[in-house]
Design a protein around this motif. Structure first.
Motif, PDB file in Angstrom:
ATOM      1  N   MET A  41       0.818  -1.166   0.171  1.00 24.39           N
ATOM      2  CA  MET A  41       0.069   0.053  -0.105  1.00 24.39           C
ATOM      3  C   MET A  41       0.855   1.198   0.020  1.00 24.39           C
ATOM      4  O   MET A  41       0.466   2.384   0.254  1.00 24.39           O
ATOM      5  CB  MET A  41      -0.969   0.051   1.020  1.00 24.39           C
ATOM      6  N   PRO A  76      -9.811  -5.343  -0.999  1.00 19.40           N
ATOM      7  CA  PRO A  76      -8.747  -4.401  -0.564  1.00 19.40           C
ATOM      8  C   PRO A  76      -8.495  -4.358   0.622  1.00 19.40           C
ATOM      9  O   PRO A  76      -7.425  -4.608   1.097  1.00 19.40           O
ATOM     10  CB  PRO A  76      -8.724  -3.251  -1.310  1.00 19.40           C
ATOM     11  N   ASP A  77      -9.391  -3.676   1.582  1.00 21.07           N
ATOM     12  CA  ASP A  77      -9.389  -3.500   3.038  1.00 21.07           C
ATOM     13  C   ASP A  77      -9.001  -4.716   3.834  1.00 21.07           C
ATOM     14  O   ASP A  77      -8.161  -4.546   4.464  1.00 21.07           O
ATOM     15  CB  ASP A  77     -10.598  -2.811   3.583  1.00 21.07           C
ATOM     16  N   GLN A 109      -5.189  -5.707   2.851  1.00 17.09           N
ATOM     17  CA  GLN A 109      -4.251  -4.693   3.417  1.00 17.09           C
ATOM     18  C   GLN A 109      -4.150  -4.803   5.190  1.00 17.09           C
ATOM     19  O   GLN A 109      -3.224  -4.875   5.547  1.00 17.09           O
ATOM     20  CB  GLN A 109      -4.787  -3.093   3.035  1.00 17.09           C
ATOM     21  N   ALA A 158      -1.736  -5.582  -3.992  1.00 23.17           N
ATOM     22  CA  ALA A 158      -0.524  -4.609  -4.190  1.00 23.17           C
ATOM     23  C   ALA A 158      -0.499  -4.337  -5.428  1.00 23.17           C
ATOM     24  O   ALA A 158      -0.061  -2.932  -5.752  1.00 23.17           O
ATOM     25  CB  ALA A 158       0.660  -5.466  -3.629  1.00 23.17           C
ATOM     26  N   TYR A 214      -4.109  -0.881  11.701  1.00 28.55           N
ATOM     27  CA  TYR A 214      -4.576  -0.755  10.126  1.00 28.55           C
ATOM     28  C   TYR A 214      -5.939  -0.112  10.220  1.00 28.55           C
ATOM     29  O   TYR A 214      -6.326   0.648   9.759  1.00 28.55           O
ATOM     30  CB  TYR A 214      -4.516  -2.098   9.434  1.00 28.55           C
ATOM     31  N   ARG A 237      -5.856   2.966   7.558  1.00 26.70           N
ATOM     32  CA  ARG A 237      -6.968   2.893   6.659  1.00 26.70           C
ATOM     33  C   ARG A 237      -7.628   4.310   6.516  1.00 26.70           C
ATOM     34  O   ARG A 237      -8.292   4.558   5.357  1.00 26.70           O
ATOM     35  CB  ARG A 237      -8.247   1.972   7.265  1.00 26.70           C
ATOM     36  N   ARG A 239      -5.201  -2.154  -6.718  1.00 21.58           N
ATOM     37  CA  ARG A 239      -6.365  -2.184  -5.834  1.00 21.58           C
ATOM     38  C   ARG A 239      -7.595  -2.065  -6.280  1.00 21.58           C
ATOM     39  O   ARG A 239      -8.497  -3.035  -5.909  1.00 21.58           O
ATOM     40  CB  ARG A 239      -6.172  -0.994  -4.923  1.00 21.58           C
ATOM     41  N   THR A 254      -4.458   6.665   4.381  1.00 24.62           N
ATOM     42  CA  THR A 254      -3.866   6.359   3.017  1.00 24.62           C
ATOM     43  C   THR A 254      -4.274   7.235   1.904  1.00 24.62           C
ATOM     44  O   THR A 254      -3.257   7.468   1.167  1.00 24.62           O
ATOM     45  CB  THR A 254      -4.124   4.833   2.728  1.00 24.62           C
TER      46      THR A 254
END
Lengths: 314, 285
Positions: B31, B184-185, B188, B171, B79, B84, B174, B87
């Protein structure tokens, strides 16, 4: 009318420490300004250009050490070391900036912290620079040029003059072509590049200005305190101080760093006075939490908060 | 013979560097966020081992998985609660959030455990072992071997399993990953969990023979940065080779120049790398 009020407020603030007469308060006021100088200097690169340095202590330390080194070697007044400190800082800034500004933002941050640690360890083992013990300034003032005063008041006015000059430079830069370019870089580097903004050059300009003024702040610190050691001027907490003061007030705003210093320095002095040495650990827990909270919830800092409300109401 | 001894102990410590640096490179590659608290995660794991051993008398066989589990949860939490949300924000927020977290963890440890260095007893993993004329601390040997196996395991997880493919898909792109039904969440968050778990294991492993202090994370974080840059960003095999190389470079510079300069050599290597080969030794120009 607004300008008149502003001038009156500044005159009042400048006269206040002299009127109060309490040396402790005068000292805190001087420290607020010194902290504001280094945070304003950090703000040029960290705020305006959006390149987050977490190793600015290396520039601060260069200025501080240069001042006391010229005293040790040539018995010059410490402030005469400032140009050397600035010169060393500019070289270090190029060493860090030239390679990393071609890469993404993280690399610059990582390089600043690595170079700061590298220099701290080297200085801490270098006998010429006093190794772990550090350097001392003149024990007794030999003349006005030593800028060694018992009262904190003269320092307050010197720092006020320097901070005013730095704020003017910042203001002028923000309004100039450089300022517009930097804003473009901060908003989106790739977009700026594709529009033909010479990104690398303008980031370097901001870094060099920032490094130079940070070194000056370090020299002023050494002149006032009369003593430097690796931890107190090159330690990571020196860098942390600049970051948090600027980010709390508002990174990338003219008066953000000043506001941050006005809030944080008295709090820090109070906790140190209340808890003594053991308080410093607590202080940095709180600092960490504040930095985290700003980043997570309010990246614009407190000034943004103030600016937001009226607009929303309108 | 002494030189061989120095190189082997450098390799063993280097394997541990490789393990926690793989965690950093995984998060970074997933990320584009650099975890500035990575070294402090390792520090936390070291204190987990210290507390588990001194207060609860748990053996390494228990405290290493325990540290891994606790740090995995910490990674997930960090995260979900912080990363989250930052980003998509400015770079300032991304860097300051993990840097603030680093300070928070470091000085909380400082406050609880004081600045003193502590160590676990040498006898924790039975003395020294003689192999082909080399005398090696059993704890270092164990730590190096476990770290090596786990780093290779992480690489296999990423390249040979369906989960690994999902992680790498996020990676790479996304939005495209989302289109084919990958969340994706979740991926990640999982990367943060795995990355932090790698610091958990690495920290508990080096705690068996390394000094433990609240500020140890600062130099460990820098070692991880250098390792990741040397190995090439996002690459676990790169991190493995680079970690081993840095372990040896550090051990040799401590032996030849002096222990105080071992970090200086590594940090200087970082600056040289940034100037001449920022994509790392294995990366493509």
């Amino acid at each position: 009318m607004r300008i008149g009020l502003g001038v009156a407020a500044v005159v009042l603030l400048l006269a206040a420490p002299a009127a109060v007469g309490d040396p402790f308060i005068q000292r805190v006021a001087a420290l607020v300004l010194l902290t504001a100088i280094s945070a304003s200097a950090w703000n040029l690169i960290g705020g305006y250009a959006g390149q987050v340095s977490i190793g600015h202590a290396v520039f601060f330390g260069a200025g501080a050490y240069a001042s006391l080194l010229v005293f040790k070697l040539f018995a010059w007044p410490p402030i005469a070391g400032a140009p050397f400190g600035i010169a060393v800082s500019l070289v270090l800034a190029l060493l860090i900036g030239v390679p990393t500004f071609r890469l993404r933002g993280h690399y610059f941050s990582m390089a600043t912290i690595a170079v700061a640690e590298l220099i701290r360890i080297v200085v801490g083992n270098w006998p010429l620079l006093g190794a772990a013990v550090g350097l001392m300034g003149p024990a007794v003032p030999r003349g006005l040029a030593d800028l060694s005063f018992l009262s904190p008041l003269p320092y307050f006015y010197i720092f006020a003059a320097v901070e005013a000059a730095l704020l003017w430079v910042t203001w002028a830069m923000a309004r100039s072509r450089t300022g517009y370019y930097l804003r473009a870089v901060r908003a989106g580097e790739r977009a700026a590049l594709s529009l033909g903004v010479p990104v690398l050059r303008y980031k370097l300009v901001a870094l060099l200005l920032s490094a130079g003024f940070t070194a000056l702040a370090g020299s002023l610190y050494a002149v006032m305190v009369g003593y430097v050691d690796p931890e107190s001027v090159l330690g990571i907490l020196v860098s942390v101080q600049m970051v948090i003061v600027a980010a709390l007030g508002g990174a990338g705003t003219l008066f953000g760093p000043v506001l941050g210093a006005v809030i944080l320095v008295p709090v820090q002095q109070a906790t140190n006075a209340a808890f003594g040495g053991s308080g410093s650990g607590l202080t940095y827990i709180v600092y960490g939490a504040i930095i985290l909270a700003i980043a997570r919830f309010r990246p614009g800092g407190l000034l943004e908060l103030l600016h937001w409300r009226p607009r929303r109401a309108a | 013979m002494i030189l061989a001894q120095v190189i082997v102990s450098g390799l063993l410590l280097g394997a541990v560097y490789a393990l926690f640096s793989s965690g950093l490179t995984l998060i970074w590659g997933m990320m584009n966020v650099v975890n500035f608290a990575h070294g402090d995660f390792v520090m936390l794991a070291m204190y987990v081992a210290f507390v588990a051993y001194t207060l609860l008398h748990l053996p390494p066989l228990v405290f290493v998985p325990l540290a891994a589990a606790l740090l995995f949860l910490l990674g997930l939490f960090v995260y979900a609660a912080i990363i989250r949300h930052v980003t998509r924000g400015p770079m300032l927020a991304q860097i300051l959030s993990t840097f603030g977290l680093a300070l928070l963890l470091r000085y909380t440890a400082f406050w609880i455990f004081s600045a003193n260095f502590v160590t676990l007893p040498d006898t924790l993993v039975g003395g020294t072992v003689a192999i082909g004329g080399l005398r090696l601390q059993a704890a270092r040997l164990l730590a190096g071997a476990v770290a090596l196996v786990l780093t290779v395991g992480l690489h296999l997880l990423l390249t040979r399993t369906a989960l690994g493919s999902r992680l790498l898909a996020v990676a790479e792109d996304r939005a495209a990953a989302q289109l084919v039904g990958i969340r994706p969440d979740r991926m990640q968050g999982l990367a943060w969990g795995i990355g932090a778990a790698s610091t958990g294991i690495a920290g508990a492993l080096i705690a068996m023979f390394y000094y433990i202090s609240p500020t140890v994370g600062e130099s460990l974080a820098l070692i991880a940065f250098v390792t990741v840059c040397l190995g090439g960003f996002g690459s676990v095999p790169g991190a493995l080779l680079a970690g081993l190389a840095i372990g040896v470079i550090e051990a040799l510079s401590a032996y030849l120049i002096g222990a105080v300069y071992q970090d200086v050599v590594v940090y200087a290597l970082f600056v040289v790398l940034l100037w001449f080969r920022p994509q790392g030794l294995l990366g493509q120009a």
